[in-house]
Design an enzyme around this catalytic site. Structure first.
Site, mmCIF file in Angstrom:
data_model
loop_
_atom_site.group_PDB
_atom_site.id
_atom_site.type_symbol
_atom_site.label_atom_id
_atom_site.label_comp_id
_atom_site.label_asym_id
_atom_site.label_seq_id
_atom_site.Cartn_x
_atom_site.Cartn_y
_atom_site.Cartn_z
ATOM 1 N N ARG A 20 -64.650 18.324 2.843
ATOM 2 C CA ARG A 20 -63.352 18.808 3.336
ATOM 3 C C ARG A 20 -62.421 18.784 2.128
ATOM 4 O O ARG A 20 -62.042 17.704 1.660
ATOM 5 C CB ARG A 20 -62.820 17.923 4.468
ATOM 6 C CG ARG A 20 -61.365 18.195 4.787
ATOM 7 C CD ARG A 20 -60.912 17.604 6.099
ATOM 8 N NE ARG A 20 -61.485 18.322 7.217
ATOM 9 C CZ ARG A 20 -61.073 18.199 8.482
ATOM 10 N NH1 ARG A 20 -60.089 17.367 8.790
ATOM 11 N NH2 ARG A 20 -61.639 18.894 9.439
ATOM 12 N N HIS A 74 -62.947 27.216 8.307
ATOM 13 C CA HIS A 74 -63.395 26.029 9.055
ATOM 14 C C HIS A 74 -64.608 26.437 9.912
ATOM 15 O O HIS A 74 -64.533 26.492 11.132
ATOM 16 C CB HIS A 74 -62.243 25.513 9.925
ATOM 17 C CG HIS A 74 -62.427 24.106 10.402
ATOM 18 N ND1 HIS A 74 -63.541 23.340 10.117
ATOM 19 C CD2 HIS A 74 -61.613 23.306 11.157
ATOM 20 C CE1 HIS A 74 -63.406 22.155 10.681
ATOM 21 N NE2 HIS A 74 -62.254 22.106 11.307
ATOM 22 N N GLN A 120 -65.916 24.316 12.979
ATOM 23 C CA GLN A 120 -65.057 24.428 14.158
ATOM 24 C C GLN A 120 -65.425 25.667 14.976
ATOM 25 O O GLN A 120 -65.555 25.615 16.202
ATOM 26 C CB GLN A 120 -63.587 24.520 13.701
ATOM 27 C CG GLN A 120 -62.611 24.631 14.845
ATOM 28 C CD GLN A 120 -62.576 23.382 15.703
ATOM 29 O OE1 GLN A 120 -62.431 22.288 15.203
ATOM 30 N NE2 GLN A 120 -62.728 23.535 17.004
ATOM 31 N N ASP A 179 -53.484 26.988 16.871
ATOM 32 C CA ASP A 179 -53.670 25.849 15.964
ATOM 33 C C ASP A 179 -52.297 25.498 15.392
ATOM 34 O O ASP A 179 -51.328 26.256 15.546
ATOM 35 C CB ASP A 179 -54.665 26.230 14.844
ATOM 36 C CG ASP A 179 -54.952 25.081 13.875
ATOM 37 O OD1 ASP A 179 -54.718 23.919 14.241
ATOM 38 O OD2 ASP A 179 -55.421 25.361 12.747
ATOM 39 N N CYS A 188 -58.170 23.807 18.179
ATOM 40 C CA CYS A 188 -59.150 23.005 17.424
ATOM 41 C C CYS A 188 -58.755 21.537 17.323
ATOM 42 O O CYS A 188 -59.602 20.704 17.033
ATOM 43 C CB CYS A 188 -59.336 23.597 16.035
ATOM 44 S SG CYS A 188 -57.816 23.581 15.072
ATOM 45 N N ARG A 219 -68.178 19.919 18.815
ATOM 46 C CA ARG A 219 -68.331 19.750 17.367
ATOM 47 C C ARG A 219 -69.597 18.934 17.074
ATOM 48 O O ARG A 219 -70.351 19.243 16.154
ATOM 49 C CB ARG A 219 -67.108 19.018 16.784
ATOM 50 C CG ARG A 219 -65.798 19.792 16.847
ATOM 51 C CD ARG A 219 -65.808 20.976 15.923
ATOM 52 N NE ARG A 219 -66.064 20.596 14.541
ATOM 53 C CZ ARG A 219 -65.146 20.153 13.682
ATOM 54 N NH1 ARG A 219 -63.896 20.067 14.057
ATOM 55 N NH2 ARG A 219 -65.474 19.842 12.445
HETATM 56 N N1 CP Z 1 -60.593 20.112 14.385
HETATM 57 C C1 CP Z 1 -60.798 19.268 13.355
HETATM 58 O O1 CP Z 1 -61.435 19.598 12.353
HETATM 59 O O2 CP Z 1 -60.277 18.026 13.532
HETATM 60 P P1 CP Z 1 -60.180 16.876 12.444
HETATM 61 O O3 CP Z 1 -59.156 17.312 11.420
HETATM 62 O O4 CP Z 1 -59.740 15.681 13.209
HETATM 63 O O5 CP Z 1 -61.520 16.686 11.796
HETATM 64 N N1 NVA Z 2 -55.485 24.372 10.297
HETATM 65 C C1 NVA Z 2 -55.548 22.932 10.379
HETATM 66 C C2 NVA Z 2 -56.808 22.530 11.082
HETATM 67 C C3 NVA Z 2 -57.032 21.068 11.203
HETATM 68 C C4 NVA Z 2 -58.360 20.747 11.836
HETATM 69 C C5 NVA Z 2 -55.445 22.329 8.992
HETATM 70 O O1 NVA Z 2 -56.010 22.903 8.056
HETATM 71 O O2 NVA Z 2 -54.806 21.300 8.834
#
Ligand code: CP
Ligand code: NVA
Length: 301
Positions: free
Chosen positions: A103, A130, A133, A221, A261, A289
């Protein structure tokens, strides 16, 4: 040849459907209490430059249930945080692990890691996409509607990483996507060009009501993704009127479902009443997930 999943488009249509169907199967096995550990003990290294609840816990639990092990790797506790290069880290991790999940803030970091790793690299969210997701989301839509073919999905809000993957997955899943974002927060040219090349059926609006009209699914989101915190106040002003609330849900089809999400900001991109209401698929998405990532790991191994 090792495979990486940095974009949802790194999967073929056939593979995407295989992963989703396998995830539905794994969910049934888990619900029945049937052991589904793999014969080999695999290890997943999880590099998190940013916070996570769902991604971290679902990957960790998933690896345990597959008979393997997951390691949480904070770059600041690794030499990566002291300037060791991504390519050198990739080569070293490849000697220990079976897979890597990353990430990252910058998508390019995940791309570089994958380039130099000899083992599969999974994007657990970057500023561009993502994919994990969206695999869980397609599984969730399939469970609810039996098929994702022919659905009309409306994405209301910031055209961010989640929106990009939802858009790019559309031709593989067979839904059409209507995006509604304020000016300045619409999908980037580069993403729309890729969507055009991939044959995505999409429309881009500035009106949430127009995008939501007749939709089977309303997806939203956060307006302030991780890394955009410096624009918090500007974004809250720009997105005024884009809340997914009961009034907006009424523009959608009678049977319409709402997706997010998570993490959510009640009263901003979504109202508490809609989140907690009967049309919410949000908790199923979060659960899925786990199943979708286990299926993805099985495919990559
Ligand atoms: N939706 C998602 O990726 O959640 P987190 O940021 O908690 O991993
Ligand atoms: N769009 C959000 C998703 C978090 C799971 C971010 O990038 O923070």
């Amino acid at each position: 040849m090792k495979r990486d999943v940095l974009s949802i488009r790194d999967l073929s249509r056939t593979e995407l459907h295989k992963v989703v169907d396998q995830a539905i199967h794994l969910k049934a096995l888990r619900n029945a209490g049937t052991d589904h550990a793999l014969p080999r003990k695999n290890t997943l290294g999880m590099i998190f430059e940013k916070a996570s609840t769902r991604t971290r816990i679902s990957f960790e639990v998933g690896m345990f249930e597959l008979g393997g092990h997951a390691l949480f790797l904070n770059p600041n506790d690794m030499q990566l945080g002291r300037g060791e290069e991504v390519r050198d880290t990739a080569r070293v991790l490849s000697r220990y692990l079976s897979l890597i999940m990353i990430r990252s803030y910058r998508h390019e970091t995940a791309v570089e890691l994958a380039k130099y790793a000899d083992i599969p690299v999974i994007n657990g969210l970057s500023d561009r996409e993502h994919p994990c997701q969206i695999l869980a989301d397609i599984m969730t839509m399939k469970e609810e509607f039996k098929t994702t073919e022919g659905l009309r999905v409306a994405y209301i809000g910031d055209s961010n990483n989640v929106c990009n993957s939802l858009l790019l997955a559309a031709p593989m899943a067979g839904y059409e996507l209507a995006v509604a974002s304020p000016d300045g927060f619409q999908p980037k040219e580069e993403i729309l060009h890729e969507a055009d090349r991939a044959g995505v059926r999409y429309e881009v609006y500035t009106s949430p009501e127009e995008a939501a009209s007749g939709a089977d699914v309303i997806y939203t989101d956060t307006w302030v993704s991780m890394g955009s915190e410096g624009e918090h106040d500007k974004r809250l002003r720009a997105f005024a009127g884009f809340t997914v609330d009961k009034a907006l849900m009424q523009k959608a089809a009678d049977h319409a479902k709402v997706m997010h999400c998570l993490p959510a900001h009640r009263g901003e991109e979504i109202s508490g009443a809609v989140m907690d209401g009967p049309s919410s698929l949000i908790w199923n998405q979060a659960e899925n997930r786990l199943h979708a990532q286990k299926a993805l790991i099985m495919m990559l191994l």
